[in-house]
Design a protein around this motif. Structure first.
Motif, PDB file in Angstrom:
ATOM      1  N   CYS A   1       6.269  10.370  -3.715  1.00 41.92           N
ATOM      2  CA  CYS A   1       6.182   9.134  -2.937  1.00 41.92           C
ATOM      3  C   CYS A   1       6.004   9.492  -1.463  1.00 41.92           C
ATOM      4  CB  CYS A   1       7.438   8.290  -3.142  1.00 41.92           C
ATOM      5  SG  CYS A   1       7.697   7.777  -4.863  1.00 41.92           S
ATOM      6  N   ALA A   2       5.961   8.484  -0.606  1.00 40.53           N
ATOM      7  CA  ALA A   2       5.708   8.754   0.810  1.00 40.53           C
ATOM      8  C   ALA A   2       6.354   7.684   1.669  1.00 40.53           C
ATOM      9  CB  ALA A   2       4.204   8.804   1.080  1.00 40.53           C
ATOM     10  N   VAL A   3       6.409   7.974   2.962  1.00 36.81           N
ATOM     11  CA  VAL A   3       6.966   7.001   3.901  1.00 36.81           C
ATOM     12  C   VAL A   3       5.896   6.042   4.416  1.00 36.81           C
ATOM     13  CG1 VAL A   3       8.787   8.590   4.573  1.00 36.81           C
ATOM     14  CG2 VAL A   3       6.708   8.483   5.953  1.00 36.81           C
ATOM     15  N   ARG A   4       4.605   6.416   4.282  1.00 41.69           N
ATOM     16  CA  ARG A   4       3.486   5.559   4.661  1.00 41.69           C
ATOM     17  C   ARG A   4       2.285   5.907   3.792  1.00 41.69           C
ATOM     18  NH1 ARG A   4       2.573   3.009   9.304  1.00 41.69           N
ATOM     19  NH2 ARG A   4       1.333   1.753   7.892  1.00 41.69           N
TER      20      ARG A   4
ATOM     21  N   GLY B   1       1.962   5.054  -4.806  1.00 36.07           N
ATOM     22  CA  GLY B   1       0.938   4.379  -4.020  1.00 36.07           C
ATOM     23  C   GLY B   1       1.547   3.745  -2.785  1.00 36.07           C
ATOM     24  N   ASN B   2       0.744   3.648  -1.709  1.00 31.77           N
ATOM     25  CA  ASN B   2       1.251   3.160  -0.427  1.00 31.77           C
ATOM     26  C   ASN B   2       2.529   3.922  -0.083  1.00 31.77           C
ATOM     27  OD1 ASN B   2      -0.882   1.416  -0.226  1.00 31.77           O
ATOM     28  ND2 ASN B   2       0.317  -0.447  -0.311  1.00 31.77           N
ATOM     29  N   ASN B   3       3.581   3.200   0.257  1.00 35.37           N
ATOM     30  CA  ASN B   3       4.877   3.851   0.479  1.00 35.37           C
ATOM     31  C   ASN B   3       5.930   3.237  -0.437  1.00 35.37           C
ATOM     32  OD1 ASN B   3       5.180   1.384   1.750  1.00 35.37           O
ATOM     33  ND2 ASN B   3       6.224   2.201   3.553  1.00 35.37           N
ATOM     34  N   ASP B   4       5.483   2.808  -1.624  1.00 34.99           N
ATOM     35  CA  ASP B   4       6.369   2.148  -2.578  1.00 34.99           C
ATOM     36  C   ASP B   4       7.276   3.173  -3.258  1.00 34.99           C
ATOM     37  OD1 ASP B   4       7.499   0.085  -3.992  1.00 34.99           O
ATOM     38  OD2 ASP B   4       5.686  -0.439  -5.107  1.00 34.99           O
ATOM     39  N   PHE B   5       8.421   2.696  -3.748  1.00 38.75           N
ATOM     40  CA  PHE B   5       9.280   3.574  -4.538  1.00 38.75           C
ATOM     41  C   PHE B   5       8.847   3.532  -6.002  1.00 38.75           C
ATOM     42  CE2 PHE B   5      11.738  -0.364  -3.613  1.00 38.75           C
ATOM     43  CZ  PHE B   5      11.926  -0.876  -4.896  1.00 38.75           C
ATOM     44  N   PRO B   6       9.296   4.472  -6.841  1.00 39.94           N
ATOM     45  CA  PRO B   6       8.726   4.628  -8.186  1.00 39.94           C
ATOM     46  C   PRO B   6       9.032   3.451  -9.121  1.00 39.94           C
ATOM     47  CG  PRO B   6       9.914   6.618  -7.507  1.00 39.94           C
ATOM     48  CD  PRO B   6      10.263   5.550  -6.525  1.00 39.94           C
ATOM     49  N   PHE B   7       8.131   3.264 -10.083  1.00 38.73           N
ATOM     50  CA  PHE B   7       8.356   2.304 -11.167  1.00 38.73           C
ATOM     51  C   PHE B   7       9.216   2.918 -12.271  1.00 38.73           C
ATOM     52  CE2 PHE B   7       4.254  -0.484 -10.681  1.00 38.73           C
ATOM     53  CZ  PHE B   7       4.583  -0.718  -9.358  1.00 38.73           C
TER      54      PHE B   7
ATOM     55  N   PRO C   1       5.652   9.828  13.555  1.00 43.18           N
ATOM     56  CA  PRO C   1       7.096  10.035  13.507  1.00 43.18           C
ATOM     57  C   PRO C   1       7.852   8.716  13.654  1.00 43.18           C
ATOM     58  CG  PRO C   1       6.226  10.729  15.633  1.00 43.18           C
ATOM     59  CD  PRO C   1       5.039  10.454  14.751  1.00 43.18           C
ATOM     60  N   ASN C   2       8.996   8.650  13.017  1.00 49.02           N
ATOM     61  CA  ASN C   2       9.887   7.485  12.964  1.00 49.02           C
ATOM     62  C   ASN C   2       9.410   6.396  12.003  1.00 49.02           C
ATOM     63  OD1 ASN C   2      12.120   8.158  14.665  1.00 49.02           O
ATOM     64  ND2 ASN C   2      10.756   7.942  16.439  1.00 49.02           N
ATOM     65  N   HIS C   3       8.201   6.539  11.452  1.00 48.67           N
ATOM     66  CA  HIS C   3       7.786   5.566  10.439  1.00 48.67           C
ATOM     67  C   HIS C   3       8.634   5.693   9.181  1.00 48.67           C
ATOM     68  CE1 HIS C   3       3.563   4.322  12.033  1.00 48.67           C
ATOM     69  NE2 HIS C   3       4.383   4.609  13.021  1.00 48.67           N
TER      70      HIS C   3
ATOM     71  N   TYR D   1       9.527   1.602   8.388  1.00 44.21           N
ATOM     72  CA  TYR D   1       8.611   0.934   7.462  1.00 44.21           C
ATOM     73  C   TYR D   1       9.251   0.751   6.093  1.00 44.21           C
ATOM     74  CZ  TYR D   1       4.624   0.777  10.568  1.00 44.21           C
ATOM     75  OH  TYR D   1       3.776   0.456  11.600  1.00 44.21           O
ATOM     76  N   TYR D   2       8.972  -0.426   5.527  1.00 45.85           N
ATOM     77  CA  TYR D   2       9.476  -0.808   4.204  1.00 45.85           C
ATOM     78  C   TYR D   2       8.371  -0.633   3.163  1.00 45.85           C
ATOM     79  CZ  TYR D   2      10.777  -3.774   0.301  1.00 45.85           C
ATOM     80  OH  TYR D   2      11.053  -4.230  -0.968  1.00 45.85           O
ATOM     81  N   PRO D   3       8.714  -0.142   1.954  1.00 45.30           N
ATOM     82  CA  PRO D   3       9.986   0.444   1.549  1.00 45.30           C
ATOM     83  C   PRO D   3      10.005   1.973   1.655  1.00 45.30           C
ATOM     84  CG  PRO D   3       8.678   0.051  -0.403  1.00 45.30           C
ATOM     85  CD  PRO D   3       7.805  -0.340   0.780  1.00 45.30           C
ATOM     86  N   GLY D   4       9.133   2.533   2.507  1.00 44.01           N
ATOM     87  CA  GLY D   4       9.060   3.984   2.618  1.00 44.01           C
ATOM     88  C   GLY D   4      10.377   4.613   3.021  1.00 44.01           C
TER      89      GLY D   4
END
Length: 453
Positions: free
Chosen positions: A133-136, A233-239, A254-256, A260-263
């Protein structure tokens, strides 16, 4: 206006989405729950995804006529007309401020505003799951997934990737999709965004699943795998509930990982935080993310990654006036001003990076008007056939010597490019210090040990 709810009646729910997380939240939390009446979905972020119907084949027996999908622009009118009592925000890559602004819009109508968390929406697999997953958007999840997939394959594990949904076409036909060949992608009429995520896995002999209904997707994938990669995908958490959770952070933003939600959920839950692009980012930005990790997720192992761009035809770039085509979502709702194409143009000595705006037509003109932060780069857009044609014509009209294609898939497969072009790849490499392969290989060994028992 206020909503007084009688417990003897069903709670009327509207799901706010963008053709992905929203459908999953409905499927797992509402589809078979008689306490609720879901009146429909709203849609945003992606062109032309509103005005469709979530089909009866997916909506279940409580919704025999399917469910409408409206534009989020009409949120207040929909709430009033449909007597909505609760709105569920179900899409990603949003600044925290935007999340609350949407909440304010909802609550100003008198409605409840809610978010569903991981425990309420994650499915459990009978196979080990490693989540990327990712933060952005645009941090480098795809290259990280390929890196992990190679380790899994090299360890002799049958590996299947399940990709976060991008169902922008016929939802009934897209319920469960399996991609093992390029022909599969053509058969499913996938968009450019989908190709960008599937092609590299298929090229590496990794089967990819995606679609709309993620429980049958999971059960089918389990039949042909020893281990499953959740390819976020995007910065979503897993299904799916992960057994090992990798979150990619971006020191160019940095700081994203906090803002940012939900990253930020991914950042706080990760077993490993990979700070990608550390080879090109300012050292102080890397330190910002390290400090945030120590504060918000001190148990996570923090690792630096190198995102390296390369092309087999550097002569197409060197000394030339070039048009850059970069990954669309990274530039649009990912809010990056430039992508890998710009990095490659600088690395290989382009004489000039041209401004694509004078040559853009149709929806691409509106794209540049909407996303004012964009630099001299053309986002790869192709959500519908006319937009693909607009891409092709914009490239044809561009006054340049060559085109730099820096999308994760080879765009020349999809549009005719008459000018010389260079295809840019970007892969994850280890840097000095702790490397990602070590914790992944340790996890692989634990998986193999469990399989023996």
């Amino acid at each position: 206006m206020t909503h007084q709810h009688n417990m003897a009646t069903k709670i009327r729910v509207l799901i706010l989405g963008a053709a992905g997380r929203d459908f999953h939240n409905f499927n797992v939390a509402f589809r078979n729950d008689e306490r609720y009446t879901v009146v429909g979905f709203t849609a945003t972020q992606i062109p032309r995804i509103e005005g469709r119907t979530y089909p009866p084949s997916l909506s279940g027996p409580l919704y025999p006529n399917g469910l409408p999908i409206w534009s989020e622009d009409d949120l207040e009118e929909i709430v009033k007309r449909e007597r909505v009592e609760t709105c569920i925000l179900s899409y990603s890559d949003l600044p925290n401020k935007t999340v609350m602004n949407i909440g304010h819009r909802v609550m100003a109508t008198g409605c409840n505003f809610q978010l569903l968390g991981p425990e309420a929406t994650m499915l459990k697999s009978n196979k080990p799951v490693i989540a990327i997953c990712a933060v952005r958007t645009g941090c480098g999840k795809s290259q990280t997934s390929r890196y992990v997939a190679k380790l899994l394959k090299d360890a002799g594990l049958r590996t299947v990737a399940i990709r976060h949904p991008m169902p922008y076409g016929n939802l009934a036909k897209q319920a469960v999709q399996r991609f093992a060949t390029y022909e599969d992608m053509a058969r499913h009429n996938v968009t450019i965004e989908e190709r960008e995520e599937y092609e590299m896995h298929v090229a590496n002999d990794i089967v990819v699943y995606a679609g709309v209904d993620y429980e049958p997707i999971l059960r089918q994938a389990e039949q042909e795998s020893d281990v499953i990669i959740w390819d976020g995908g995007n910065n979503d958490f897993p299904f799916y509930k992960p057994d090992f959770w990798i979150t990619v952070a971006d020191p160019l933003r940095p700081n994203h990982e906090v803002d940012y939600y939900p990253g930020s959920v991914n950042f706080r839950c990760a077993d490993v935080i990979l700070i990608n692009k550390a080879n090109t980012a300012p050292a102080e930005a890397v330190e910002v993310i390290k400090a945030n990790a120590a504060r918000l997720n001190p148990r996570a192992q923090v690792i630096l990654g190198c995102s390296e761009v390369a092309t087999e035809t550097p002569e197409a770039i060197r000394g030339k006036r070039v048009l850059i085509i970069d990954d669309g979502p990274t530039l649009t709702h990912g809010e990056m001003a430039f992508g890998a194409g710009t990095v490659a143009a600088q690395k290989y000595g382009a004489a000039e990076i041209i401004d694509p705006r004078p040559f853009a037509i149709g929806s691409l003109v509106k794209l540049f008007e909407k996303f004012m932060h964009l630099g001299n780069t053309l986002p790869a857009m192709g959500y519908y056939p006319e937009q693909i044609q607009e891409m092709e014509e914009t490239v044809r009209r561009s006054e340049c010597d060559a085109v730099v294609i820096a999308t994760p898939m080879d765009l020349s497969r999809l549009i005719t490019i008459e000018k010389p072009y260079a295809v840019v790849s970007y892969d994850l490499f280890d840097m000095e210090g702790p490397v990602l392969r070590n914790p992944v290989n340790a996890w692989i060994e634990s998986v193999k040990a469990q399989q023996k028992h």
